[in-house]
Write an enzyme that holds these catalytic residues in place. Structure first.
Site, mmCIF file in Angstrom:
data_model
loop_
_atom_site.group_PDB
_atom_site.id
_atom_site.type_symbol
_atom_site.label_atom_id
_atom_site.label_comp_id
_atom_site.label_asym_id
_atom_site.label_seq_id
_atom_site.Cartn_x
_atom_site.Cartn_y
_atom_site.Cartn_z
ATOM 1 N N LYS A 129 -17.085 36.932 28.090
ATOM 2 C CA LYS A 129 -16.528 35.577 28.017
ATOM 3 C C LYS A 129 -17.318 34.734 27.018
ATOM 4 C CE LYS A 129 -15.182 31.767 31.143
ATOM 5 N NZ LYS A 129 -15.165 31.308 32.546
ATOM 6 N N SER B 5 -12.991 30.836 38.825
ATOM 7 C CA SER B 5 -12.620 31.191 37.451
ATOM 8 C C SER B 5 -12.652 32.683 37.141
ATOM 9 C CB SER B 5 -13.517 30.454 36.453
ATOM 10 O OG SER B 5 -13.198 29.085 36.438
ATOM 11 N N SER C 219 -10.937 29.787 34.547
ATOM 12 C CA SER C 219 -11.117 29.638 33.110
ATOM 13 C C SER C 219 -11.332 30.956 32.376
ATOM 14 C CB SER C 219 -12.310 28.726 32.847
ATOM 15 O OG SER C 219 -13.508 29.301 33.381
#
Length: 480
Positions: free
Chosen positions: A73, A172, A148
């Protein structure tokens, strides 16, 4: 299904080299990326160089992660690789250090093939808040991937990579895992070092793994866990082998199903799948009983006060002075701060900074931030009480399946409420996993399994037992 163990066997037997596997992974990314938009940066040259070095040294037969590619990420620092947190504010930022989790990945001879898209600074639940692109759901490109960590989830779901790292502040990892039909774990707070994770909510953030099956998830957690002196919130609790209970039966396990997790706001068809999963656990010999987590209904309100307050503090460092974006039309120092932050941050980030600054301001601190902290304690106590009697808690990961792109962008409150079921786990610092547990109208449904602090092995034991007796994890999206 390709697993880490089957790939490791091929690498050890020289049926495939690390370079060949990396090239195949990069081709998978290239073939599917235009459809799902999982990545912000693809590190082809560096990944192939790393793979060649691993081949030259030889695959370590005792290390199942040796030569395995993964995605990371884009809020996790990677030395010399663009790390933007999906924000204009960091559009050109190349860190001079690796996050501890990335160091650990490299120490296990894993290969980073790219950085995945996300909601800006991890603020959002749909990966529509990125400054660069909108990621699409792997199953239906008109739907959101969740957030997210949407890019990390879709990269795994679309078979661009077998493994990825995300971060989870209020759901997330688990929510996008649910929306994309993959396995995603938020470990116990402190289990994985946060050093090098661009901070959002420091008392809530936790890095965690995505995978296509439960055992691979546990193997990646083995690779990245451990105490880190560079992170004062990192735990010194011993790291077990997280795969140790996988394959053991779950007879006698006591599982709680909170009535609040099946109440108002939960799609009836999602509820149906979760109740079917509860029946499956009973067939496997576990006891499933209804319990109450009475303060969980306050979780969303508590979370948005605490997380926004911590974000307001953490994001002060992005001021246009030291690195990243700087407004060009500023006339003095104050102007640099104001214009840089006004132009560099997106709407959702600015909304949370303002909410957090308000909650921390003189005259409102006691009414909001202090009160939220007190209710957080009550939420923790609810979990403690249930765990005195039960080994695990189950429920839906999200109240619904993935919704249409753009439908909730204009309504932040509706987006916030979508995290209703995942937020309490972060507030209490507990581990939680989302595993595939069925489909509604062709879209995946995630089952959330919550465990006691530092008891990820029991979560994996139950998740693997469920996976072994169902086919939900075998269903794959078709990416044309």
């Amino acid at each position: 299904m390709t697993t880490i163990k089957s790939l490791h066997e091929k690498l050890v037997n020289k049926d495939i080299s690390a370079v060949e596997l990396t090239k195949e992974t990069l081709k998978n990314i290239s073939d599917r990326e235009a459809k799902v938009d999982s990545f912000i940066t693809i590190t082809e040259e560096a990944a192939l160089a790393q793979a060649a070095a691993i081949d030259a040294r030889g695959i370590d037969a005792t290390n199942p992660m040796s030569g395995i590619p993964l995605a990371v990420k884009d809020n996790i620092s990677t030395k010399g690789i663009l790390t933007t947190a999906a924000s204009k504010m960091l559009y050109n930022y190349e860190p001079i250090f690796d996050a501890t989790a990335v160091e650990k990945v490299y120490s296990k001879d894993m290969i980073v093939v790219g950085k995945t898209n996300m909601d800006e600074f991890a603020m959002g639940g749909s990966t529509e808040n990125s400054a660069f692109k909108t990621t699409k759901n792997a199953w239906d490109q008109t739907k959101v991937p969740g957030g997210s960590s949407g890019g990390s989830a879709t990269a795994v779901a679309s078979n661009q990579v077998l493994l990825s790292l995300g971060s989870d502040t209020g759901g997330s990892i688990r929510q996008p895992a649910s929306f994309n039909g993959v396995v995603g774990l938020k470990p116990t707070y402190g289990r994985i070092s946060r050093f090098g994770l661009i901070a959002f909510g420091s008392s809530l953030d936790q890095i965690g793994p995505f995978s296509q099956n439960v055992e691979d998830n546990a193997l990646l957690l083995n690779a990245v866990s451990g105490h880190d002196p560079k992170d004062s919130t990192s735990s010194k609790v011993a790291i077990p082998d997280f795969t140790s209970k996988i394959g053991q039966d779950i007879k006698g396990l006591k599982i709680a199903l909170p009535k609040e997790y099946l109440g108002e706001g939960i799609d009836p068809k999602v509820k149906e799948q979760v109740l079917a999963a509860a029946k499956q656990f009973e067939k496997l010999g576990a006891t499933v009983e209804e319990v109450s987590l009475p303060h969980s209904k306050y979780g969303v309100a508590v979370y948005y006060i605490i997380a926004s307050s911590e974000a307001s503090s953490n994001l002060q460092r992005f001021d246009g002075i030291r690195y990243g974006f700087r407004a060009e039309d500023a006339v003095d120092l104050e102007d640099i701060y104001v214009k840089t932050r006004s132009q560099g941050f997106g709407e959702e980030v600015k909304r949370r900074i303002m909410l957090g600054t308000f909650s921390l301001s003189s005259g409102y601190y006691d009414a909001y931030f202090k009160k939220a902290g007190q209710v957080r304690t009550l939420i923790m106590q609810d979990f403690q009480k249930v765990f005195e009697t039960y080994d695990l808690i189950i429920g839906p990961t999200a109240p619904s399946v993935a919704y249409d792109l753009d439908t909730q962008g204009h309504d932040p409150v509706a987006m916030y409420l979508a995290d209703l079921l995942t937020i309490p786990v972060n507030l209490a610092g507990l581990p939680g996993i989302s595993i595939p547990a069925g489909q509604v109208e062709g879209l995946p449904v995630g089952l959330q399994i919550i465990g006691k602090a530092f008891d990820e092995e029991t979560i994996y034991q139950a998740a693997a037992a469920f996976e072994a007796t169902t086919d939900f994890h075998k269903a794959k999206p078709i990416i044309f």
